[in-house]
Design a protein around this motif. Structure first.
Motif, PDB file in Angstrom:
ATOM      1  N   GLU A   7     -13.110   0.699   1.390  1.00 45.07           N
ATOM      2  CA  GLU A   7     -12.708  -0.665   1.852  1.00 45.07           C
ATOM      3  C   GLU A   7     -13.532  -0.724   3.265  1.00 45.07           C
ATOM      4  O   GLU A   7     -12.828   0.115   4.200  1.00 45.07           O
ATOM      5  N   ASP A   8     -14.015  -1.653   3.653  1.00 49.10           N
ATOM      6  CA  ASP A   8     -14.869  -1.378   4.742  1.00 49.10           C
ATOM      7  C   ASP A   8     -14.072  -2.547   5.939  1.00 49.10           C
ATOM      8  O   ASP A   8     -14.100  -2.268   6.873  1.00 49.10           O
ATOM      9  N   ASP A  51     -13.744  -1.329  -3.317  1.00 52.05           N
ATOM     10  CA  ASP A  51     -14.039  -2.703  -2.774  1.00 52.05           C
ATOM     11  C   ASP A  51     -15.936  -2.735  -3.492  1.00 52.05           C
ATOM     12  O   ASP A  51     -16.642  -1.655  -3.241  1.00 52.05           O
ATOM     13  N   MET A  53     -17.971  -5.293  -1.843  1.00 55.80           N
ATOM     14  CA  MET A  53     -18.802  -5.328  -0.897  1.00 55.80           C
ATOM     15  C   MET A  53     -18.733  -4.530   0.033  1.00 55.80           C
ATOM     16  O   MET A  53     -17.802  -4.623   0.852  1.00 55.80           O
ATOM     17  N   LYS A 100      -9.418 -10.286  -4.794  1.00 52.28           N
ATOM     18  CA  LYS A 100      -8.826 -10.654  -3.539  1.00 52.28           C
ATOM     19  C   LYS A 100      -8.639 -12.041  -3.305  1.00 52.28           C
ATOM     20  O   LYS A 100      -9.532 -12.863  -3.593  1.00 52.28           O
TER      21      LYS A 100
HETATM   22 CA    CA Z   1     -15.781  -5.512   1.852  1.00 56.66          CA
END
Ligand code: CA
Length: 223
Positions: A7-8, A51, A53, A100
């Motif tokens: 997860e970024d 995630d 993206m 999300k």
């Molecule tokens: Ca993301």
């Protein structure tokens, strides 16, 4: 239970990392696609929370590359609840997805369900007497000498080794190895077993592949 989070978003990543550790899991956090993929390939996780993206390498690509080598369960986090996104994730081999924003309790419930569903991990190397099958590298050796097999021969040997000591019928073998039924022509199985024997058994005094007349084949060490 060891979980990898990829997860970024710093806040979400930290929140998930903390939450999972507080819920009794061992958790690692990767903040980019390449880092996540590297960790997932190098370590044995029970689950990956991924995630979609992500910078550098998106979640689709991470999943695709992971599936080339491992079947670690993957729970996808998508930002949009759109059918094509979900279908794409599931087609690539994701085990579940969550849209999300989500409640942590829901994530936890899904993780627990996936972990219960996950099959017991098989050993990386299957052994029968001096025969060794490295299931990660698809390599076979006997008494330390490498044996080259075709993909079908390998699939057949792996099936026999996974269920060693068990008599497998020709129709079961044909459905598992060729993904189709040769009820009318089980000769295909006999020919493949003969070829496999030529490589795996013929050069060695101790035979491992046995024919059970009228029933099928089995792999086992016989004293
Ligand atoms: Ca993301």
């Amino acid at each position: 239970m060891h979980i990898l989070i990829v997860e970024d978003e710093p806040k979400t990543g930290d929140y998930l990392h903390k939450g999972l550790r507080e819920s009794g899991f061992t958790a690692d956090l990767a903040r980019t696609g390449p880092d996540g993929l590297h960790l997932a390939l190098e370590n044995e996780y029970d689950l990956v929370v991924l995630d979609v993206m992500l910078p550098k390498l998106d979640g689709w690509t991470v999943l695709q590359k992971l599936r080339e080598r491992k079947q670690t369960p993957v729970l996808f986090l998508t930002a949009r609840d759109e059918i094509p996104d979900r279908v794409r994730g599931l087609e690539l081999g994701a085990d579940d997805y969550l849209v999300k924003p989500f409640a942590f309790a829901e994530l936890l419930a899904r993780i627990r369900t996936l972990l219960r569903r996950a099959p017991a991990r098989e050993p990386d190397v299957l052994k029968v007497a001096d025969l060794e099958i490295d299931v990660l590298r698809h390599r076979v050796s006997r008494a330390g000498a490498r044996i080259e097999l075709t993909p079908k021969e390998y699939a057949l040997l792996q099936l026999l080794a996974r269920r060693q000591g068990e008599v497998l019928s020709r129709s079961l073998i044909s459905s598992q190895v060729w993904d189709m039924n040769f009820d009318s022509d089980t000769n295909v199985v006999d020919v493949a077993v003969k070829r496999l024997r030529a490589k795996v058994d013929d050069p060695y005094p101790n035979k491992l592949i046995h024919t059970v007349r009228g029933m099928g084949y089995l792999l086992e060490e016989r004293a």
